[in-house]
Design an enzyme around this catalytic site. Structure first.
Site, mmCIF file in Angstrom:
data_model
loop_
_atom_site.group_PDB
_atom_site.id
_atom_site.type_symbol
_atom_site.label_atom_id
_atom_site.label_comp_id
_atom_site.label_asym_id
_atom_site.label_seq_id
_atom_site.Cartn_x
_atom_site.Cartn_y
_atom_site.Cartn_z
ATOM 1 N N ASP A 1 -74.672 -49.735 58.227
ATOM 2 C CA ASP A 1 -74.250 -48.374 58.557
ATOM 3 C C ASP A 1 -74.542 -48.071 60.021
ATOM 4 O O ASP A 1 -75.601 -48.420 60.544
ATOM 5 C CB ASP A 1 -74.980 -47.356 57.689
ATOM 6 C CG ASP A 1 -74.658 -45.936 58.124
ATOM 7 O OD1 ASP A 1 -73.520 -45.492 57.888
ATOM 8 O OD2 ASP A 1 -75.539 -45.287 58.735
ATOM 9 N N LYS B 1 -68.997 -43.340 61.400
ATOM 10 C CA LYS B 1 -68.820 -41.901 61.266
ATOM 11 C C LYS B 1 -67.885 -41.366 62.338
ATOM 12 O O LYS B 1 -67.653 -42.011 63.362
ATOM 13 C CB LYS B 1 -70.189 -41.222 61.333
ATOM 14 C CG LYS B 1 -71.165 -41.804 60.301
ATOM 15 C CD LYS B 1 -72.559 -41.246 60.430
ATOM 16 C CE LYS B 1 -73.491 -41.920 59.435
ATOM 17 N NZ LYS B 1 -73.876 -43.290 59.850
ATOM 18 N N TYR C 1 -75.101 -43.113 67.503
ATOM 19 C CA TYR C 1 -76.291 -43.952 67.593
ATOM 20 C C TYR C 1 -76.247 -44.787 68.880
ATOM 21 O O TYR C 1 -75.617 -45.836 68.943
ATOM 22 C CB TYR C 1 -76.405 -44.869 66.382
ATOM 23 C CG TYR C 1 -76.497 -44.155 65.050
ATOM 24 C CD1 TYR C 1 -76.813 -42.805 64.959
ATOM 25 C CD2 TYR C 1 -76.228 -44.832 63.859
ATOM 26 C CE1 TYR C 1 -76.897 -42.157 63.736
ATOM 27 C CE2 TYR C 1 -76.306 -44.190 62.631
ATOM 28 C CZ TYR C 1 -76.637 -42.847 62.583
ATOM 29 O OH TYR C 1 -76.703 -42.203 61.360
#
Length: 345
Positions: A63, A94, A68
């Site tokens: 993930d 995402k 990030y």
């Protein structure tokens, strides 16, 4: 979904649930925020070695998010996994932020030790499609398995939440559903840290999955009772992230000092200490109990653990396979540390 490549592993909580979802690679998932330089820098070679080791240990779901490390986590995952058979792992990322160059951005205000970039919220249809396109390039793939709408909700957006929610329902989620229909992803959902927005969205848009960080953990279940019940009733899979509550229960020798991405207050640390005290009587590793607990819930398909190093990968793999005696769960329940009616392994 064995945690070792050399011998078969015993079935653990969540394994059957993970097998039920074609878009999910394993019951233990690799959380990619730490390799995006969250709170401290990780060099490229160490990040690559950590990802490869996770794959070798049987972790098959990875993930990440553009947020990030402002694309760094996605890039590192894409590079490290590029030589692995694509069918041997699954990916989630995402949408909801666009990553932009910014030569003045060096404050590390978001916690990522990365200079020269910034993240800007964008929940428009165009923003979703642009973000997804950039993610595929960084991940070096033409598809992913799970696409999540990142950080909607009042916790993040405050007074702007109603407008953000409308845009999510009117633009972002429909665009994601189109990507799913095109085969660019297999499942769509939201990735959040709060229950309220999950309960708002589920009746209004059909989701496949919710990544819920920090709310359904060994340490706390009170702020997730509605979402867990509704997810189970609607067939929405839960990816339980943040199983250690920002490291509060992740240490071997006592509570950590952080909770919810911030320094923990004295009362929180004192409550965390009770878990260590109770589980000491059954010689149970608190980290193992924290990692295994969410997987007992029938709605939970995987537990997502942020991993920064080879040592952390080995620790998580061992904890997933560690024996937590029934007496340990009973002791936590009897001490009032688990909510009434929760599923226990």
């Amino acid at each position: 979904m064995a945690v070792s490549t050399t011998k078969p592993a015993r079935q653990h909580p969540g394994e059957a649930s993970a097998r039920k979802h074609a878009w999910l690679g394993s019951a233990l998932s690799f959380g990619g925020a730490p390799i995006g330089n969250l709170y401290e820098s990780v060099d490229d070679a160490s990040a690559t070695a950590t990802i490869a080791h996770a794959w070798q240990r049987g972790i098959r779901h990875f993930d990440t998010a553009p947020y990030y490390g402002y694309g760094l986590s996605e890039t590192r995952l894409g590079d490290a996994l590029h030589d692995m058979p694509r069918e041997s792992f699954t990916l989630s990322t995402k949408v909801g932020r666009l990553i932009e160059d910014d030569a003045q951005q060096d404050s590390h205000a978001d916690g990522f030790i990365v200079d020269g970039h910034r993240a800007r919220f964008d929940y428009s249809r165009d923003g979703v499609l642009r973000s997804f396109d950039a993610s595929l390039q960084r991940l070096r793939t033409d598809h992913i398995e799970v696409l999540l709408l990142h950080d909607i909700g009042e916790l993040t957006h405050g007074a702007n939440h109603p407008a953000i929610l409308r845009q999510a329902l009117d633009e972002a989620l429909p665009a994601m559903a189109e990507l799913r229909a095109q085969g660019a992803c297999k499942a769509i959902g939201i990735g959040v840290n709060e229950e309220a927005v999950c309960v708002e969205v589920m009746p209004r848009f059909a989701l496949d999955v919710i990544m819920l960080a920090g709310r359904y953990t060994l340490f706390e279940q009170a702020q997730s009772r509605q979402v867990m019940a509704q997810a189970q009733a609607r067939g929405v899979a839960i990816l339980a992230a943040g199983p250690y509550n920002s490291g509060l229960l992740g240490n071997a020798n006592g509570p950590g000092k952080f909770y919810n991405y911030a320094p923990a207050d004295a009362a929180t640390v004192a409550r965390a200490q009770r878990f260590y005290d109770v589980l000491a009587f059954t010689h149970t590793d608190v980290g193992a109990a924290a990692l295994q607990f969410p997987l007992a819930h029938p709605a939970v398909a995987s537990v997502v653990c942020g991993l920064r190093s080879i040592a952390e990968v080995d620790q998580a793999a061992a904890r997933l396979q560690a024996t937590v005696p029934a007496a340990a769960w009973r002791a936590l329940h009897d001490a009032g540390l688990l909510q009434e009616g929760v599923s226990m392994p």
